[in-house]
Design an enzyme around this catalytic site. Structure first.
Site, PDB file in Angstrom:
ATOM      1  N   TYR A 110      43.362  37.023  48.652  1.00  0.00           N
ATOM      2  CA  TYR A 110      42.875  38.265  48.512  1.00  0.00           C
ATOM      3  C   TYR A 110      43.423  39.020  49.798  1.00  0.00           C
ATOM      4  O   TYR A 110      44.423  38.598  50.335  1.00  0.00           O
ATOM      5  CB  TYR A 110      41.286  38.667  48.238  1.00  0.00           C
ATOM      6  CG  TYR A 110      41.119  39.891  47.717  1.00  0.00           C
ATOM      7  CD1 TYR A 110      41.648  40.166  46.369  1.00  0.00           C
ATOM      8  CD2 TYR A 110      40.292  40.766  48.355  1.00  0.00           C
ATOM      9  CE1 TYR A 110      41.545  41.373  45.771  1.00  0.00           C
ATOM     10  CE2 TYR A 110      40.348  42.114  47.715  1.00  0.00           C
ATOM     11  CZ  TYR A 110      40.789  42.438  46.512  1.00  0.00           C
ATOM     12  OH  TYR A 110      40.566  43.641  45.951  1.00  0.00           O
TER      13      TYR A 110
ATOM     14  N   ARG B 258      46.630  53.191  43.443  1.00  0.00           N
ATOM     15  CA  ARG B 258      46.365  53.318  45.096  1.00  0.00           C
ATOM     16  C   ARG B 258      45.828  51.778  45.379  1.00  0.00           C
ATOM     17  O   ARG B 258      44.701  51.624  45.678  1.00  0.00           O
ATOM     18  CB  ARG B 258      45.039  54.136  45.224  1.00  0.00           C
ATOM     19  CG  ARG B 258      44.963  54.404  46.585  1.00  0.00           C
ATOM     20  CD  ARG B 258      43.547  55.010  46.984  1.00  0.00           C
ATOM     21  NE  ARG B 258      42.383  53.954  46.492  1.00  0.00           N
ATOM     22  CZ  ARG B 258      41.978  52.929  47.207  1.00  0.00           C
ATOM     23  NH1 ARG B 258      42.381  52.983  48.628  1.00  0.00           N
ATOM     24  NH2 ARG B 258      41.123  52.222  47.031  1.00  0.00           N
TER      25      ARG B 258
ATOM     26  N   LYS C 176      40.618  39.609  42.177  1.00  0.00           N
ATOM     27  CA  LYS C 176      39.093  40.054  42.571  1.00  0.00           C
ATOM     28  C   LYS C 176      38.257  39.074  41.386  1.00  0.00           C
ATOM     29  O   LYS C 176      37.105  38.519  41.769  1.00  0.00           O
ATOM     30  CB  LYS C 176      38.829  41.415  41.996  1.00  0.00           C
ATOM     31  CG  LYS C 176      39.142  42.477  42.756  1.00  0.00           C
ATOM     32  CD  LYS C 176      37.930  42.753  43.714  1.00  0.00           C
ATOM     33  CE  LYS C 176      38.310  43.722  44.718  1.00  0.00           C
ATOM     34  NZ  LYS C 176      37.309  44.390  45.630  1.00  0.00           N
TER      35      LYS C 176
ATOM     36  N   ASP D 188      40.890  50.113  42.559  1.00  0.00           N
ATOM     37  CA  ASP D 188      42.058  50.687  43.148  1.00  0.00           C
ATOM     38  C   ASP D 188      42.882  51.758  42.274  1.00  0.00           C
ATOM     39  O   ASP D 188      44.195  52.094  42.104  1.00  0.00           O
ATOM     40  CB  ASP D 188      43.076  49.710  43.255  1.00  0.00           C
ATOM     41  CG  ASP D 188      42.690  48.784  44.728  1.00  0.00           C
ATOM     42  OD1 ASP D 188      41.799  49.253  45.502  1.00  0.00           O
ATOM     43  OD2 ASP D 188      43.598  47.712  45.128  1.00  0.00           O
TER      44      ASP D 188
ATOM     45  N   ASP E  66      34.385  49.359  42.771  1.00  0.00           N
ATOM     46  CA  ASP E  66      34.181  48.427  44.022  1.00  0.00           C
ATOM     47  C   ASP E  66      34.681  49.405  45.092  1.00  0.00           C
ATOM     48  O   ASP E  66      34.103  49.130  46.309  1.00  0.00           O
ATOM     49  CB  ASP E  66      35.000  47.151  43.986  1.00  0.00           C
ATOM     50  CG  ASP E  66      34.757  46.477  45.058  1.00  0.00           C
ATOM     51  OD1 ASP E  66      33.485  46.191  45.331  1.00  0.00           O
ATOM     52  OD2 ASP E  66      35.592  45.690  45.538  1.00  0.00           O
ATOM     53  N   ASP E  67      35.788  50.329  44.955  1.00  0.00           N
ATOM     54  CA  ASP E  67      36.238  51.081  46.160  1.00  0.00           C
ATOM     55  C   ASP E  67      35.221  51.965  46.678  1.00  0.00           C
ATOM     56  O   ASP E  67      35.285  52.201  47.715  1.00  0.00           O
ATOM     57  CB  ASP E  67      37.545  51.735  45.909  1.00  0.00           C
ATOM     58  CG  ASP E  67      38.366  50.748  45.369  1.00  0.00           C
ATOM     59  OD1 ASP E  67      38.951  49.742  46.032  1.00  0.00           O
ATOM     60  OD2 ASP E  67      38.878  50.868  44.211  1.00  0.00           O
TER      61      ASP E  67
ATOM     62  N   ASN F  83      33.869  43.040  54.221  1.00  0.00           N
ATOM     63  CA  ASN F  83      34.437  42.583  53.183  1.00  0.00           C
ATOM     64  C   ASN F  83      33.650  42.951  51.713  1.00  0.00           C
ATOM     65  O   ASN F  83      32.594  42.094  51.697  1.00  0.00           O
ATOM     66  CB  ASN F  83      34.906  41.204  53.302  1.00  0.00           C
ATOM     67  CG  ASN F  83      36.046  40.960  52.208  1.00  0.00           C
ATOM     68  OD1 ASN F  83      36.214  41.211  50.992  1.00  0.00           O
ATOM     69  ND2 ASN F  83      37.170  39.965  52.765  1.00  0.00           N
TER      70      ASN F  83
END
Length: 591
Positions: free
Chosen positions: A139, A192, A210, A283, A305-306, A491
């Protein structure tokens, strides 16, 4: 018995999985994998898979040289392997030795992906046992470079590609995926990727990475995880001209065309996999990320998640850091550099936790949080021109053009970087933070390493060893004035695997903010006094499976409390139940 004999005549082998070889105490599914999260708790022990040469090319069942003598006889492997029989531990030792010979991280990434395609359990054993060493390989930061070069290193598909060519056929495409009982989907449109921008179809490296962490760190079965890339084109001219680019060669679709394809995918995923499938958005660009979360948050089990994962892990670090500084959460003042999905997501979760602790309205707690974007401090005089997700943070104040100026007038106790722009926490910025804080909390969260707002060494040196520091990408320990500082890594991998496990094991059908707070609180509780003494605000990744079990239990408890859990009755001990659900990468004995 008749079906079994027919399978053997057709060249198939029967694998009778030894239940005593199961590790982790979970219930087994038809594939012999830990599966206490499934509804049916009684499943057959005997399954048919390919035998001989084909068995060794099935990554889910291949054990390589670890096939025992009896297994080689029973499954037509005699002569197809060298005569030696080795243990899984020896295989792991050999592969780790080989990986350490590579000097280029991308070579290690490719080697790990090759192993995943060859021997699934061995891949996950390496990852579980060597998580601190291999997490940066599979990752961030290496996955960023892998996505940039995905067309060149592409071997074979590791997930589903749904492009505009598949419009009207998305349900059929989902049915082409060989596994039918999917519990988690990670989906990106590649617009992104980390701090690297629009990588189009090559963003597939992100969902693949992920989901590898969902299994290794959170214990979800690999067969229940599905990586998806929605390909609507790319605006990256370099990729469009690259002969090795693997995606659609067209400008990125927008508006109704884009919305229709995403809606078809969301509808098909729920139709094919049911109400309880977790769909994690990954993303997406700001303008789509917030809209998708708002649109589907009330109809699907969705998580970004972002926005939400980043927020939960940062909040956990701040809550833990408060044990090293004076004052409660409500007494802190926060300043963000970056007002995109990560920055505003973190800010909102901090405001919610403040509101919960101080028992004051969230509208009040938001006033303790300030954001700086590319045009300067976000203030009320700018409100008309702001994107909707920035408006709650437009407070009454004179305009301030830059970060340093904002620090001098706001005097924050916590500085958070989520800008995606490297080197923005300059010497002057860190010195300003240290000038009015005994222990300034500085979080440089942007990924990959090159985009980090400052390095650990810079934060400790410029603050004269007083900063409490954490970053998005890993940094080595730093020695300053004879003392060794170990920087924390904020993280998302601390949060989303355990969070996902909690949702799946409780059979949750919706995600609520209270569940994110529950995840943060569980993570913050895992930091020990010994770790605090070293300046750490996150526990070591070496104990991540135990951490994930605690997070999963807390999230599941909240799901039951909110009435959105469907896995009934509620298990008596949620932590033990979470541990029992976790996939074990140890080999099974085939009888």
């Amino acid at each position: 018995m008749e079906n079994t004999m027919k399978g053997m005549r057709d060249g198939a082998s029967v694998l009778d999985l030894d239940p005593k070889s199961s590790v982790g105490g979970g219930v087994e599914d038809a594939y012999g994998e830990d599966c206490a999260t499934e509804d049916q708790l009684v499943t057959p022990w005997t399954i048919s898979v390919a035998s001989g040469y084909s068995l060794m090319r099935d990554p889910r069942h291949n054990k390589g040289l670890a096939f025992a003598e009896k297994e080689r006889d029973a499954h037509y492997l005699r002569g197809l392997l060298p005569p030696i029989v080795v243990t899984q531990d020896l295989q792991e030792k050999k592969l780790m030795h080989s990986l350490r010979q590579y000097e280029v991280p991308l070579q290690k990434y490719v080697a790990m992906m090759d192993l995943q395609e060859r021997n699934e359990r061995l891949f996950y054993k390496l990852l579980v046992d060597n998580v601190e060493e291999l997490l940066p390989v599979v990752y961030t930061p290496t996955v960023g470079e892998a996505c940039q070069k995905y067309g060149s290193i592409f071997r074979r598909p590791q997930g589903l590609y749904i492009s505009l060519k598949e419009k009207g056929k998305v349900l059929e495409v989902l049915k082409n995926w060989p596994q039918k009982r999917i519990q988690v989907i990670v989906v990106t449109d590649g617009e992104r990727i980390l701090g690297l921008g629009d990588l189009g179809c090559q963003g597939m490296g992100i969902p693949v990475g992920k989901l590898a962490l969902y299994t290794a760190l959170g214990g979800l079965r690999p067969s229940s995880c599905l990586p998806v890339t929605i390909d609507v084109g790319t605006n990256n001219e370099k990729l469009l001209k690259d002969e090795f680019y693997i995606g659609l060669r067209q400008k990125r679709a927008t508006g109704q065309e884009y919305a229709d394809l995403l809606h078809e995918f969301m509808r098909a995923a729920k139709q094919n996999y049911g109400e309880k499938v977790l769909i994690q958005f990954e993303d997406f660009a700001n303008h789509n990320a917030f809209e998708l979360l708002a649109r589907y948050g009330t109809t699907h089990l969705v998580f970004n998640d972002d926005i939400q994962g980043t927020a939960a892990v940062v909040l956990a670090g701040i809550v833990a850091a408060l044990k090293l500084v004076v004052g409660t959460l409500a007494e802190q003042t926060f300043l963000f550099l970056g007002a995109g999905e990560a920055g505003t997501g973190i800010a909102e979760l901090i405001a919610l936790e403040m509101s919960k602790q101080a028992k004051t309205p969230v509208e009040e707690t938001r006033k303790k949080i300030w954001l700086v974007d590319s045009k300067g401090l976000i203030v009320s005089s700018r409100k008309e021109s702001l994107q909707h997700f920035k408006k709650p943070w437009a407070h009454e104040h004179e305009p301030v053009k830059d970060l340093l100026g904002a620090i001098k007038v706001i005097k924050p106790t916590v500085l958070i970087g989520s800008s995606g722009v490297g080197k923005t926490f300059t010497k002057e910025v860190v010195e300003a933070m240290a000038s009015f804080n005994e222990k300034p909390i500085i979080l440089a969260l942007s990924n990959p390493t090159s985009q980090s707002e400052c390095t650990a060494e810079e934060a400790y040196t410029w603050s004269k060893g007083r900063a409490i520091f954490a970053s998005g990408s890993p940094f080595d320990p730093v020695e300053y004035n004879g003392k060794v500082f170990i920087p924390g890594q904020s993280n998302n991998a601390y949060i989303f695997p355990g969070f996902g496990l909690g949702l799946v094991m409780s059979g949750a059908i919706r995600v609520h903010d209270e569940m994110l707070l529950a995840a943060s609180e569980a993570l913050a509780r895992q930091v020990t006094k010994e770790q605090f003494d070293k300046g750490l605000i996150y526990p070591p990744f070496s104990s991540i499976r135990k951490i994930s079990a605690q997070i999963a239990a807390n999230v599941a408890a909240k799901a039951y409390e909110l009435g959105v859990a469907t896995q009934l009755p509620r298990p008596e001990n949620l932590v033990k139940y979470a541990e029992s659900c976790m996939y074990s990468p140890l080999y099974r004995t085939y009888r």
